[in-house]
Structures are given as structure tokens and as C-alpha cells.
Design a protein around this motif. Structure first.
Motif, PDB file in Angstrom:
ATOM      1  N   UNK A   1     -32.782  13.947 -27.365  1.00 42.23           N
ATOM      2  CA  UNK A   1     -31.468  14.627 -26.724  1.00 42.23           C
ATOM      3  C   UNK A   1     -30.988  15.664 -27.734  1.00 42.23           C
ATOM      4  N   UNK A   2     -30.948  17.745 -27.655  1.00 45.05           N
ATOM      5  CA  UNK A   2     -30.588  17.797 -29.362  1.00 45.05           C
ATOM      6  C   UNK A   2     -28.847  17.942 -28.569  1.00 45.05           C
ATOM      7  N   UNK A   3     -28.297  17.929 -29.865  1.00 43.01           N
ATOM      8  CA  UNK A   3     -27.243  18.141 -30.072  1.00 43.01           C
ATOM      9  C   UNK A   3     -25.987  17.606 -28.240  1.00 43.01           C
ATOM     10  N   UNK A   4     -26.103  16.545 -28.897  1.00 41.96           N
ATOM     11  CA  UNK A   4     -25.069  15.585 -27.952  1.00 41.96           C
ATOM     12  C   UNK A   4     -24.235  15.614 -28.571  1.00 41.96           C
ATOM     13  N   UNK A   5     -23.452  16.053 -26.975  1.00 41.64           N
ATOM     14  CA  UNK A   5     -21.789  15.275 -26.891  1.00 41.64           C
ATOM     15  C   UNK A   5     -21.013  14.462 -25.926  1.00 41.64           C
ATOM     16  N   UNK A   6     -19.884  14.723 -25.556  1.00 39.60           N
ATOM     17  CA  UNK A   6     -19.420  13.726 -24.858  1.00 39.60           C
ATOM     18  C   UNK A   6     -19.596  14.355 -23.571  1.00 39.60           C
TER      19      UNK A   6
ATOM     20  N   UNK B   1     -33.793  19.161 -14.702  1.00 41.40           N
ATOM     21  CA  UNK B   1     -32.135  19.421 -14.745  1.00 41.40           C
ATOM     22  C   UNK B   1     -31.920  20.793 -15.383  1.00 41.40           C
ATOM     23  N   UNK B   2     -31.830  21.929 -16.033  1.00 42.62           N
ATOM     24  CA  UNK B   2     -31.492  23.231 -16.187  1.00 42.62           C
ATOM     25  C   UNK B   2     -30.223  22.944 -17.363  1.00 42.62           C
ATOM     26  N   UNK B   3     -29.544  21.903 -17.013  1.00 42.39           N
ATOM     27  CA  UNK B   3     -28.638  21.698 -17.983  1.00 42.39           C
ATOM     28  C   UNK B   3     -29.729  21.207 -19.739  1.00 42.39           C
ATOM     29  N   UNK B   4     -30.607  20.335 -19.089  1.00 43.13           N
ATOM     30  CA  UNK B   4     -31.166  19.895 -19.840  1.00 43.13           C
ATOM     31  C   UNK B   4     -32.425  20.110 -20.532  1.00 43.13           C
ATOM     32  N   UNK B   5     -32.771  20.680 -19.578  1.00 47.78           N
ATOM     33  CA  UNK B   5     -33.961  21.247 -19.695  1.00 47.78           C
ATOM     34  C   UNK B   5     -35.017  22.386 -21.233  1.00 47.78           C
ATOM     35  N   UNK B   6     -33.945  22.493 -22.026  1.00 45.13           N
ATOM     36  CA  UNK B   6     -34.641  22.814 -23.412  1.00 45.13           C
ATOM     37  C   UNK B   6     -33.910  21.864 -24.920  1.00 45.13           C
ATOM     38  N   UNK B   7     -32.629  21.510 -24.071  1.00 41.99           N
ATOM     39  CA  UNK B   7     -32.367  20.467 -25.321  1.00 41.99           C
ATOM     40  C   UNK B   7     -33.116  18.753 -25.118  1.00 41.99           C
ATOM     41  N   UNK B   8     -33.868  18.822 -24.185  1.00 37.59           N
ATOM     42  CA  UNK B   8     -34.825  17.492 -24.001  1.00 37.59           C
ATOM     43  C   UNK B   8     -36.473  17.499 -24.473  1.00 37.59           C
ATOM     44  N   UNK B   9     -36.753  16.627 -25.257  1.00 37.89           N
ATOM     45  CA  UNK B   9     -38.450  16.281 -24.932  1.00 37.89           C
ATOM     46  C   UNK B   9     -38.670  14.608 -25.646  1.00 37.89           C
ATOM     47  N   UNK B  10     -39.917  14.354 -24.989  1.00 39.54           N
ATOM     48  CA  UNK B  10     -40.020  13.215 -25.163  1.00 39.54           C
ATOM     49  C   UNK B  10     -41.164  12.674 -25.992  1.00 39.54           C
ATOM     50  N   UNK B  11     -41.438  12.019 -27.023  1.00 43.87           N
ATOM     51  CA  UNK B  11     -42.211  11.566 -27.399  1.00 43.87           C
ATOM     52  C   UNK B  11     -42.971  10.413 -27.095  1.00 43.87           C
ATOM     53  N   UNK B  12     -44.266   9.937 -27.246  1.00 45.45           N
ATOM     54  CA  UNK B  12     -44.538   8.510 -26.735  1.00 45.45           C
ATOM     55  C   UNK B  12     -45.685   8.072 -27.859  1.00 45.45           C
ATOM     56  N   UNK B  13     -45.132   6.907 -27.882  1.00 42.86           N
ATOM     57  CA  UNK B  13     -45.797   5.446 -28.924  1.00 42.86           C
ATOM     58  C   UNK B  13     -46.545   4.844 -28.207  1.00 42.86           C
ATOM     59  N   UNK B  14     -46.869   3.700 -29.371  1.00 43.62           N
ATOM     60  CA  UNK B  14     -47.471   2.635 -28.400  1.00 43.62           C
ATOM     61  C   UNK B  14     -46.430   1.557 -27.243  1.00 43.62           C
ATOM     62  N   UNK B  15     -46.311   1.102 -26.758  1.00 41.54           N
ATOM     63  CA  UNK B  15     -45.090   0.337 -26.382  1.00 41.54           C
ATOM     64  C   UNK B  15     -43.837   1.319 -26.301  1.00 41.54           C
ATOM     65  N   UNK B  16     -44.038   2.214 -26.424  1.00 44.55           N
ATOM     66  CA  UNK B  16     -41.941   3.070 -27.091  1.00 44.55           C
ATOM     67  C   UNK B  16     -42.211   4.791 -25.582  1.00 44.55           C
TER      68      UNK B  16
END
Length: 161
Positions: free
Chosen positions: A91-96, A71-86
């Protein structure tokens, strides 16, 4: 009598029973950022696809996904890292306004295990701060294994002297 999905078994039964692959979903605040940890049990070496989404006001929005466009609202603020089993969503600048029901969905390629989703309700005031090394804290089974294996390690040391 244990069911194959009983996590109290020391070694999970490897036959692909229709177990829940996602073991645990947790959320915490790291500074201004939200972190959602999706712990899973890796039963296959196949590539993993994932989708993180949020449902608020009965509307689902994709935050980050290998399967669909975010979604546009999240595209530039979110990234995902993958680790073993995780799989870990940041999500940057999380607000209410980002409060809602967060969902983690996982699918391993060619794995037909069903129901690979877990939800967590994220409310800013109720979030705990991320511990510096929270993997150990959250993953108690890992600690348990370590504790169980300590006497073994000592025994091995003793023999090698």
C-alpha cells in the motif's frame, strides 16, 4: 498426541483437515509504503483467490481483492504480489489515516476449508521497518528446516567424494 493442525509436526498432514491455511500475518513499513505479508500453507495447486480489507470506525473497506471491487480510496494505491506461500499487499504512501484492522482472507478454488482469514492491527508508530530479506526472518520454520538439513547435505557431499 498431535492434532493434524499442530505446526510442530515435521511434515504437515496433507488430508484437508479444517486447519487454518493462513499461518501468519505481519505488517511492516518499507519507506512510505505499508507491506502486509499473509503467509499461508499451500495444500492445493488450485488457483488462490484473496481479499485484503481494512476495518476502521467499524466500516470495512476492500483494499485489494480477486473477489470484489476495491474501495476507491485504495484502488490506485494498492497492489498485491504472490510468491510461494505468501500473498503480499503493498500500500503506497501509508499514513495514519490508513490505520486500522487489516484482514487477509484466502480461498483456494474448490477448497472447502473454512475460516481462512487473519487480522492484524496496524498502527503507524508501532510498525517496524521491513527488513531487506524479511521472508527468512519471519519464516523461522524455513530456517529450522535448513539447519536440520545441513548435516544431511554434508553427509551427501562426503559420500560423493
Amino acid at each position: 498426541h498431535h492434532s493434524p493442525c499442530d505446526s510442530s509436526l515435521p511434515f504437515p498432514v496433507l488430508q484437508a483437515t479444517h486447519c487454518q491455511m493462513i499461518k501468519d500475518l505481519s505488517a511492516c513499513l518499507s519507506g512510505q509504503n505499508l507491506r502486509v505479508d499473509c503467509h499461508y500453507e499451500n495444500r492445493t495447486s488450485n488457483p488462490l483467490t484473496y481479499e485484503f480489507s481494512i476495518t476502521k470506525d467499524n466500516r470495512k473497506q476492500v483494499i485489494h481483492s480477486t473477489l470484489s471491487v476495491a474501495d476507491n480510496a485504495y484502488r490506485n494505491r494498492a497492489n498485491v504480489t504472490m510468491h510461494k506461500n505468501l500473498v503480499c499487499l503493498h500500500l503506497q504512501s501509508f499514513t495514519t489515516s490508513d490505520e486500522g484492522v487489516y484482514m487477509c482472507g484466502l480461498k483456494a478454488t474448490n477448497d472447502y476449508t473454512i475460516n481462512q482469514t487473519k487480522n492484524i492491527t496496524v498502527i503507524k508508530d508501532k510498525l517496524e521497518k521491513c527488513a531487506g530479506f524479511s521472508l527468512l526472518i519471519q519464516n523461522t520454520s524455513w530456517l529450522l528446516l535448513l539447519l536440520l538439513s545441513l548435516p544431511l547435505l554434508q553427509a551427501v557431499d562426503f559420500v560423493s567424494l
